[in-house]
Structure formats: structure tokens, C-alpha cells
Design an enzyme around this catalytic site. Structure first.
Site, PDB file in Angstrom:
ATOM      1  N   GLY A  48       0.768  -1.243   0.000  1.00 25.70           N
ATOM      2  CA  GLY A  48       0.000   0.000   0.000  1.00 25.70           C
ATOM      3  C   GLY A  48       0.794   1.286   0.000  1.00 25.70           C
ATOM      4  O   GLY A  48       0.335   2.301  -0.497  1.00 25.70           O
ATOM      5  N   GLU A 102       4.129   4.035   6.181  1.00 29.57           N
ATOM      6  CA  GLU A 102       2.901   3.244   6.004  1.00 29.57           C
ATOM      7  C   GLU A 102       1.872   4.039   5.212  1.00 29.57           C
ATOM      8  O   GLU A 102       1.839   5.267   5.287  1.00 29.57           O
ATOM      9  CB  GLU A 102       2.296   2.904   7.376  1.00 29.57           C
ATOM     10  CG  GLU A 102       2.524   1.476   7.849  1.00 29.57           C
ATOM     11  CD  GLU A 102       1.731   0.433   7.057  1.00 29.57           C
ATOM     12  OE1 GLU A 102       1.394   0.656   5.878  1.00 29.57           O
ATOM     13  OE2 GLU A 102       1.453  -0.626   7.639  1.00 29.57           O
ATOM     14  N   ASP A 106      -4.537   1.391  10.784  1.00 33.16           N
ATOM     15  CA  ASP A 106      -5.951   1.107  11.031  1.00 33.16           C
ATOM     16  C   ASP A 106      -6.063   0.563  12.464  1.00 33.16           C
ATOM     17  O   ASP A 106      -6.152   1.335  13.414  1.00 33.16           O
ATOM     18  CB  ASP A 106      -6.381   0.113   9.943  1.00 33.16           C
ATOM     19  CG  ASP A 106      -7.831  -0.307  10.008  1.00 33.16           C
ATOM     20  OD1 ASP A 106      -8.662   0.496  10.415  1.00 33.16           O
ATOM     21  OD2 ASP A 106      -8.133  -1.447   9.625  1.00 33.16           O
ATOM     22  N   LYS A 109      -2.313  -3.258  14.189  1.00 35.26           N
ATOM     23  CA  LYS A 109      -1.788  -4.613  14.372  1.00 35.26           C
ATOM     24  C   LYS A 109      -0.508  -4.874  13.565  1.00 35.26           C
ATOM     25  O   LYS A 109       0.450  -5.459  14.076  1.00 35.26           O
ATOM     26  CB  LYS A 109      -2.864  -5.624  13.960  1.00 35.26           C
ATOM     27  CG  LYS A 109      -2.407  -7.047  14.042  1.00 35.26           C
ATOM     28  CD  LYS A 109      -3.571  -7.979  13.801  1.00 35.26           C
ATOM     29  CE  LYS A 109      -3.674  -8.960  14.935  1.00 35.26           C
ATOM     30  NZ  LYS A 109      -4.996  -9.426  15.196  1.00 35.26           N
ATOM     31  N   LEU A 111       1.912  -2.891  12.490  1.00 33.37           N
ATOM     32  CA  LEU A 111       3.126  -2.299  13.054  1.00 33.37           C
ATOM     33  C   LEU A 111       3.404  -2.825  14.455  1.00 33.37           C
ATOM     34  O   LEU A 111       4.553  -2.997  14.832  1.00 33.37           O
ATOM     35  CB  LEU A 111       3.026  -0.773  13.059  1.00 33.37           C
ATOM     36  CG  LEU A 111       3.111  -0.140  11.673  1.00 33.37           C
ATOM     37  CD1 LEU A 111       3.100   1.375  11.778  1.00 33.37           C
ATOM     38  CD2 LEU A 111       4.371  -0.606  10.946  1.00 33.37           C
ATOM     39  N   ASP A 162      -5.732  -0.385  -1.784  1.00 32.99           N
ATOM     40  CA  ASP A 162      -6.570  -1.206  -2.657  1.00 32.99           C
ATOM     41  C   ASP A 162      -7.804  -1.737  -1.934  1.00 32.99           C
ATOM     42  O   ASP A 162      -7.855  -1.797  -0.703  1.00 32.99           O
ATOM     43  CB  ASP A 162      -5.780  -2.423  -3.142  1.00 32.99           C
ATOM     44  CG  ASP A 162      -5.536  -3.429  -2.023  1.00 32.99           C
ATOM     45  OD1 ASP A 162      -4.971  -3.028  -0.976  1.00 32.99           O
ATOM     46  OD2 ASP A 162      -5.935  -4.597  -2.172  1.00 32.99           O
TER      47      ASP A 162
HETATM   48  P1  IMP Z   1      -3.630  -2.450  10.601  1.00 29.18           P
HETATM   49  O1  IMP Z   1      -2.621  -3.544  10.807  1.00 29.18           O
HETATM   50  O2  IMP Z   1      -5.000  -2.853  11.040  1.00 29.18           O
HETATM   51  O3  IMP Z   1      -3.199  -1.120  11.188  1.00 29.18           O
HETATM   52  O4  IMP Z   1      -3.797  -2.259   9.040  1.00 29.18           O
HETATM   53  C1  IMP Z   1      -2.789  -1.819   8.290  1.00 29.18           C
HETATM   54  C2  IMP Z   1      -2.927  -2.217   6.833  1.00 29.18           C
HETATM   55  O5  IMP Z   1      -4.255  -2.607   6.464  1.00 29.18           O
HETATM   56  C3  IMP Z   1      -2.601  -1.025   6.002  1.00 29.18           C
HETATM   57  O6  IMP Z   1      -1.217  -0.937   5.746  1.00 29.18           O
HETATM   58  C4  IMP Z   1      -3.414  -1.275   4.752  1.00 29.18           C
HETATM   59  O7  IMP Z   1      -2.657  -2.033   3.839  1.00 29.18           O
HETATM   60  C5  IMP Z   1      -4.603  -2.045   5.216  1.00 29.18           C
HETATM   61  N1  IMP Z   1      -5.778  -1.156   5.388  1.00 29.18           N
HETATM   62  C6  IMP Z   1      -6.301  -0.690   6.534  1.00 29.18           C
HETATM   63  N2  IMP Z   1      -7.367   0.106   6.335  1.00 29.18           N
HETATM   64  C7  IMP Z   1      -7.521   0.167   4.990  1.00 29.18           C
HETATM   65  C8  IMP Z   1      -8.458   0.870   4.123  1.00 29.18           C
HETATM   66  O8  IMP Z   1      -9.353   1.615   4.546  1.00 29.18           O
HETATM   67  N3  IMP Z   1      -8.265   0.681   2.794  1.00 29.18           N
HETATM   68  C9  IMP Z   1      -7.302  -0.107   2.267  1.00 29.18           C
HETATM   69  N4  IMP Z   1      -6.400  -0.772   3.038  1.00 29.18           N
HETATM   70  C10 IMP Z   1      -6.516  -0.629   4.379  1.00 29.18           C
HETATM   71 MG    MG Z   2      -0.319  -1.600   4.114  1.00 28.30          MG
END
Ligand code: IMP
Ligand code: MG
Length: 177
Positions: A48, A102, A106, A109, A111, A162
Site C-alpha cells: 500500500g 505506512e 488502522d 496490528k 506495526l 486497494d
Molecule cells: P492495521 O494492521 O489494522 O493497522 O492495518 C494496516 C494495513 O491494512 C494497512 O497498511 C493497509 O494495507 C490495510 N488497510 C487498513 N485500512 C484500509 C483501508 O481503509 N483501505 C485499504 N487498506 C486498508
Molecule cells: Mg499496508
């Protein structure tokens, strides 16, 4: 910009290419300032962050290095819960100033799983730059040093992000309708 359809879902324009560009410039200014005289290593998380990393890196005037690693926890619209490292870190980061790049934080998790592995290798400093942050989605709190935009807890696509593989090429960021 108007409503677009990706797979089965409709998305509405949310952040324009210009507002993204301006904000990326501001983040780069802050980084240029904070790291003046240093030579940070930027570690961008694939897939991403490739577009954000390229645009941010282009705006840097300090000496700096860039590498990519691949971590993923997402499948479709929901975090799968598992963080998979599919391209690992080859660089030696001992004693270096590290900036993680990044696309979006979200739940935190991804990181949260990756940071201890980095810290174990004793970098001199470790900062996080993320284009987007969804504060309401936090499950694993992190200190984010550079945040492009704090956004509501709604799925977004474009500018590298994506929905099931599609939408990364969009110049703007769109939000689920
Ligand atoms: P986390 O581990 O939940 O913080 O998610 C991180 C990863 O989930 C990001 O680097 C994105 O690749 C993906 N992600 C989280 N939210 C979105 C979104 O709204 N659209 C697309 N990808 C997302
Ligand atoms: Mg990502």
C-alpha cells in the site's frame, strides 16, 4: 472526480490529488527539518505505501536511504488478524535512524507485530510516518510521529490503497459510499 465502482462496492471522492500532494510536501518539510544532518533509512511497507513512499522520498532534501518490506494483515475489507512477512528486511539497521512509511494505520496490528522485531536490532531511533490514520479503529496503540490525515473509520481506496487488489492506481483517495 465522481462516484466509482470497484468490484461490488461504490466509493465517493474523499481526498483530492492536490490535497494529498500538499500534505505530503508538509510531511517532507517536517522530516527534512527533524533529520537535518542525519541519514535516515526509510522502511516502506508494501504494497500500500509504494505511492506515498515515492512521493515523500522525492520531496526529501536530506541524505536518506529507502528500502521496502512486505507485511500484510488485510484480506478484502477486514483485517485477517494475521500479519505475514513475505519480503523481509535485508538491511542492517543497528545504530540507524529509521522511519517506517505506512499508507494507513488502522487497528495498528501490522506495526505492533513488526516494531519489536526492528527494535530488537537496536536502531538509534525509530519513527513512524503514515499517510492516513483511523484513530477510531485503534486496537494496538502506537506513537505515530508523522500523520498525513486522520480519517473516520471507513474503508478507503486509491493512492496506493486497494480494495481486493484494485484501486491502487487512483490519484485521489476515495471513501466507501
Ligand atoms: P492495521 O494492521 O489494522 O493497522 O492495518 C494496516 C494495513 O491494512 C494497512 O497498511 C493497509 O494495507 C490495510 N488497510 C487498513 N485500512 C484500509 C483501508 O481503509 N483501505 C485499504 N487498506 C486498508
Ligand atoms: Mg499496508
Amino acid at each position: 472526480m465522481s462516484i466509482i465502482k470497484i468490484h461490488d462496492k461504490e466509493f465517493v471522492p474523499y481526498l483530492s490529488a492536490e490535497s494529498i500532494r500538499n500534505r505530503v510536501n508538509e510531511l517532507a518539510d517536517a522530516i527534512n527539518n527533524d533529520f537535518s544532518g542525519k541519514r535516515p533509512l526509510f522502511i516502506a511497507i508494501l504494497n500500500g505505501s509504494f505511492m506515498f513512499a515515492a512521493d515523500l522520498f522525492r520531496c526529501l532534501t536530506i541524505e536518506s536511504e529507502l528500502c521496502f518490506i512486505k507485511l500484510a494483515s488485510y484480506r478484502g475489507m477486514k483485517s485477517s488478524g494475521k500479519v505475514v512477512t513475505s519480503i523481509g528486511l535485508e538491511e542492517d539497521i543497528f545504530g540507524k535512524d529509521i522511519v517506517i512509511v505506512e499508507d494507513i494505520v488502522d487497528t495498528g496490528k501490522t506495526l505492533h507485530h513488526f516494531l519489536p522485531k526492528l527494535l530488537h536490532q537496536q536502531p538509534r531511533s525509530l519513527k513512524i510516518a503514515t499517510l492516513l490514520h483511523k484513530p477510531e479503529a485503534t486496537q494496538f496503540p502506537l506513537t505515530l510521529d508523522y500523520i498525513g490525515f486522520s480519517i473516520p473509520n471507513k474503508f478507503v481506496v486509491g493512492y496506493g490503497l486497494d480494495y481486493d487488489g484494485l484501486g491502487r492506481n487512483l490519484k485521489e483517495i476515495y471513501q466507501l459510499k
